[in-house]
Design a protein around this motif. Structure first.
Motif, PDB file in Angstrom:
ATOM      1  N   MET A 124      14.152 -38.698  29.667  1.00  0.00           N
ATOM      2  CA  MET A 124      13.419 -38.594  30.941  1.00  0.00           C
ATOM      3  C   MET A 124      11.941 -38.449  30.635  1.00  0.00           C
ATOM      4  O   MET A 124      11.523 -37.610  29.827  1.00  0.00           O
ATOM      5  N   ALA A 125      11.159 -39.199  31.266  1.00  0.00           N
ATOM      6  CA  ALA A 125       9.727 -39.201  30.985  1.00  0.00           C
ATOM      7  C   ALA A 125       9.054 -38.015  31.641  1.00  0.00           C
ATOM      8  O   ALA A 125       9.405 -37.612  32.741  1.00  0.00           O
ATOM      9  N   VAL A 126       8.061 -37.473  30.923  1.00  0.00           N
ATOM     10  CA  VAL A 126       7.265 -36.395  31.478  1.00  0.00           C
ATOM     11  C   VAL A 126       6.425 -36.944  32.620  1.00  0.00           C
ATOM     12  O   VAL A 126       5.833 -38.024  32.502  1.00  0.00           O
ATOM     13  N   GLY A 127       6.308 -36.221  33.682  1.00  0.00           N
ATOM     14  CA  GLY A 127       5.560 -36.688  34.832  1.00  0.00           C
ATOM     15  C   GLY A 127       6.446 -37.297  35.895  1.00  0.00           C
ATOM     16  O   GLY A 127       5.977 -37.661  36.962  1.00  0.00           O
ATOM     17  N   GLU A 128       7.717 -37.409  35.601  1.00  0.00           N
ATOM     18  CA  GLU A 128       8.661 -37.928  36.585  1.00  0.00           C
ATOM     19  C   GLU A 128       8.771 -36.947  37.744  1.00  0.00           C
ATOM     20  O   GLU A 128       8.733 -35.750  37.567  1.00  0.00           O
ATOM     21  N   ARG A 129       8.906 -37.503  38.915  1.00  0.00           N
ATOM     22  CA  ARG A 129       9.022 -36.658  40.112  1.00  0.00           C
ATOM     23  C   ARG A 129      10.463 -36.645  40.622  1.00  0.00           C
ATOM     24  O   ARG A 129      11.182 -37.642  40.530  1.00  0.00           O
ATOM     25  N   ASP A 130      10.794 -35.485  41.176  1.00  0.00           N
ATOM     26  CA  ASP A 130      12.136 -35.334  41.741  1.00  0.00           C
ATOM     27  C   ASP A 130      12.227 -36.164  43.010  1.00  0.00           C
ATOM     28  O   ASP A 130      11.362 -36.036  43.895  1.00  0.00           O
ATOM     29  N   PRO A 131      13.250 -37.010  43.124  1.00  0.00           N
ATOM     30  CA  PRO A 131      13.334 -37.896  44.305  1.00  0.00           C
ATOM     31  C   PRO A 131      13.616 -37.158  45.603  1.00  0.00           C
ATOM     32  O   PRO A 131      13.357 -37.691  46.686  1.00  0.00           O
ATOM     33  N   VAL A 132      14.138 -35.931  45.533  1.00  0.00           N
ATOM     34  CA  VAL A 132      14.471 -35.195  46.752  1.00  0.00           C
ATOM     35  C   VAL A 132      13.274 -34.416  47.269  1.00  0.00           C
ATOM     36  O   VAL A 132      12.901 -34.500  48.441  1.00  0.00           O
ATOM     37  N   THR A 133      12.638 -33.636  46.355  1.00  0.00           N
ATOM     38  CA  THR A 133      11.524 -32.784  46.778  1.00  0.00           C
ATOM     39  C   THR A 133      10.173 -33.425  46.562  1.00  0.00           C
ATOM     40  O   THR A 133       9.175 -32.995  47.153  1.00  0.00           O
ATOM     41  N   GLY A 134      10.140 -34.441  45.698  1.00  0.00           N
ATOM     42  CA  GLY A 134       8.867 -35.076  45.391  1.00  0.00           C
ATOM     43  C   GLY A 134       8.016 -34.296  44.424  1.00  0.00           C
ATOM     44  O   GLY A 134       6.879 -34.686  44.121  1.00  0.00           O
ATOM     45  N   LYS A 135       8.531 -33.179  43.894  1.00  0.00           N
ATOM     46  CA  LYS A 135       7.762 -32.359  42.962  1.00  0.00           C
ATOM     47  C   LYS A 135       7.947 -32.859  41.540  1.00  0.00           C
ATOM     48  O   LYS A 135       9.000 -33.412  41.185  1.00  0.00           O
ATOM     49  N   LYS A 180      17.820 -31.416  36.426  1.00  0.00           N
ATOM     50  CA  LYS A 180      16.430 -31.511  35.993  1.00  0.00           C
ATOM     51  C   LYS A 180      15.623 -30.309  36.501  1.00  0.00           C
ATOM     52  O   LYS A 180      15.844 -29.853  37.614  1.00  0.00           O
ATOM     53  N   GLU A 181      14.745 -29.805  35.648  1.00  0.00           N
ATOM     54  CA  GLU A 181      13.948 -28.623  35.975  1.00  0.00           C
ATOM     55  C   GLU A 181      12.659 -29.044  36.653  1.00  0.00           C
ATOM     56  O   GLU A 181      11.909 -29.877  36.130  1.00  0.00           O
ATOM     57  N   LEU A 182      12.388 -28.468  37.809  1.00  0.00           N
ATOM     58  CA  LEU A 182      11.149 -28.761  38.518  1.00  0.00           C
ATOM     59  C   LEU A 182      10.001 -27.961  37.921  1.00  0.00           C
ATOM     60  O   LEU A 182      10.168 -26.831  37.466  1.00  0.00           O
ATOM     61  N   ASP A 183       8.837 -28.542  37.978  1.00  0.00           N
ATOM     62  CA  ASP A 183       7.632 -27.888  37.438  1.00  0.00           C
ATOM     63  C   ASP A 183       6.956 -27.117  38.567  1.00  0.00           C
ATOM     64  O   ASP A 183       5.855 -27.475  39.024  1.00  0.00           O
ATOM     65  N   ASN A 184       7.647 -26.056  39.050  1.00  0.00           N
ATOM     66  CA  ASN A 184       7.105 -25.263  40.147  1.00  0.00           C
ATOM     67  C   ASN A 184       6.101 -24.235  39.616  1.00  0.00           C
ATOM     68  O   ASN A 184       6.233 -23.736  38.490  1.00  0.00           O
ATOM     69  N   ARG A 185       5.151 -23.900  40.420  1.00  0.00           N
ATOM     70  CA  ARG A 185       4.193 -22.851  40.065  1.00  0.00           C
ATOM     71  C   ARG A 185       4.855 -21.482  40.220  1.00  0.00           C
ATOM     72  O   ARG A 185       5.784 -21.303  41.013  1.00  0.00           O
ATOM     73  N   VAL A 186       4.384 -20.525  39.449  1.00  0.00           N
ATOM     74  CA  VAL A 186       4.886 -19.149  39.572  1.00  0.00           C
ATOM     75  C   VAL A 186       4.527 -18.630  40.963  1.00  0.00           C
ATOM     76  O   VAL A 186       3.368 -18.754  41.389  1.00  0.00           O
TER      77      VAL A 186
END
Length: 298
Positions: free
Chosen positions: A1-12, A23-29
């Motif tokens: 999986m490529a870095v920078g890929e966005r989640d198709p459901v949330t767009g994050k 897949k782990e989302l890159d959410n802010r703390v």
């Protein structure tokens, strides 16, 4: 999986990590987490400055407030001692009869006496003061040395067969072991006792000849201490054999063993372990237990 890929459901954006298809989302703390981290860090810093905290070899940082828990505890203990002195001085000054006439002092006696009894007496006499095998009940009116508070307090002070130089002393001879009486004579004495004592429902095998012989044998060998009627003598710590209170048991086997082997009870002296006031409280406490029990039995 490529870095920078966005989640198709949330767009994050994702982190590039994947576990079993998740897949782990890159959410802010969350800001709340950051807030509590900052708050607890500030609190810790302020606490370190104000309160004793950091060890420094043989000492520690005292803190700007100068709070010392040792001094705090000592102050609390001193205040408690001052409050306790208000009633301990009264109990120490007054006689037993005067204390029993003061409800507020007797309330303290019951509260303090329960703790003193549990800490010092319950191991032998039981938490309910009704005794254990070999240790007398304190919840009835069958006292070996007398049940007045003054006498009980003195027994507490010097003990029974203890190491105190003024100890109360009492011992029953070993009639069988020392060859004073044979087995048949001891058995006849037991028949006499069990036939006349109170509170023995299952008498077991008794014969008129044994009781008759036991009557004379008791008079010849036991009456000098226990009295002609077997009622004992508190002046010598000799138990009453005709009541329903038994230190070791009233069955035939036990009585034969005691008469054959003798008995010497023991109670430690408390003069060096408890203060005079504490012994006074204990004496009042246990005699009131006996009094309440006697009133209930009526």
């Amino acid at each position: 999986m490529a870095v920078g890929e966005r989640d198709p459901v949330t767009g994050k954006p994702t982190t590039g990590h994947e576990w079993n298809g998740i897949k782990e989302l890159d959410n802010r703390v969350p800001r709340a987490v950051i807030f509590f981290l900052v708050a607890t860090t500030l609190f810790s810093t302020v606490y370190w400055v104000l309160m004793p905290s950091w060890p420094l070899g043989v000492t520690y940082t005292k803190g700007l407030l100068g709070i010392d828990q040792r001094q705090t505890v000592e102050k609390v203990v001193q205040e408690a001692a001052a409050q306790r002195a208000a009633w301990t001085d009264e109990i120490a000054r007054l006689g037993f009869a005067e204390i029993t006439e003061r409800p507020e002092l007797m309330r303290i006696v019951r509260e303090s006496g329960r703790t003193l009894f549990g800490d010092n007496c319950a191991a032998c006499h039981g938490t309910d003061a009704k005794g254990n095998p070999g240790f007398p009940s304190l919840a009835d009116d069958a006292w070996l040395w007398g049940g007045d508070p003054e006498i009980v307090a003195e027994t507490l002070r010097i003990g029974i067969n203890s190491t105190h130089p003024e100890t109360r002393f009492a011992q029953m001879p070993a009639f069988g072991r020392d060859g004073i009486l044979d087995r048949a004579a001891i058995s006849s004495i037991v028949s006499f006792i069990r036939n006349n004592a109170e509170g023995i429902d299952d008498l077991g095998p008794l014969d008129a000849k044994g009781i008759e012989e036991g009557t004379q044998l008791f008079a010849d060998n036991c009456a000098a201490c226990h009295g002609a009627e077997g009622r004992g003598d508190p002046a010598m710590g000799v138990p009453d054999l005709m009541d329903d209170s038994w230190v070791t048991g009233s069955d035939r086997t036990t009585l034969i063993r005691i008469i054959s082997q003798g008995r010497q009870g023991h109670m430690p002296h408390w003069e060096n372990r408890l203060t005079e006031t504490d012994r006074k409280i204990l004496a009042l406490y246990v005699t009131e237990i006996a009094k309440r029990q006697a009133e209930t039995a009526r």
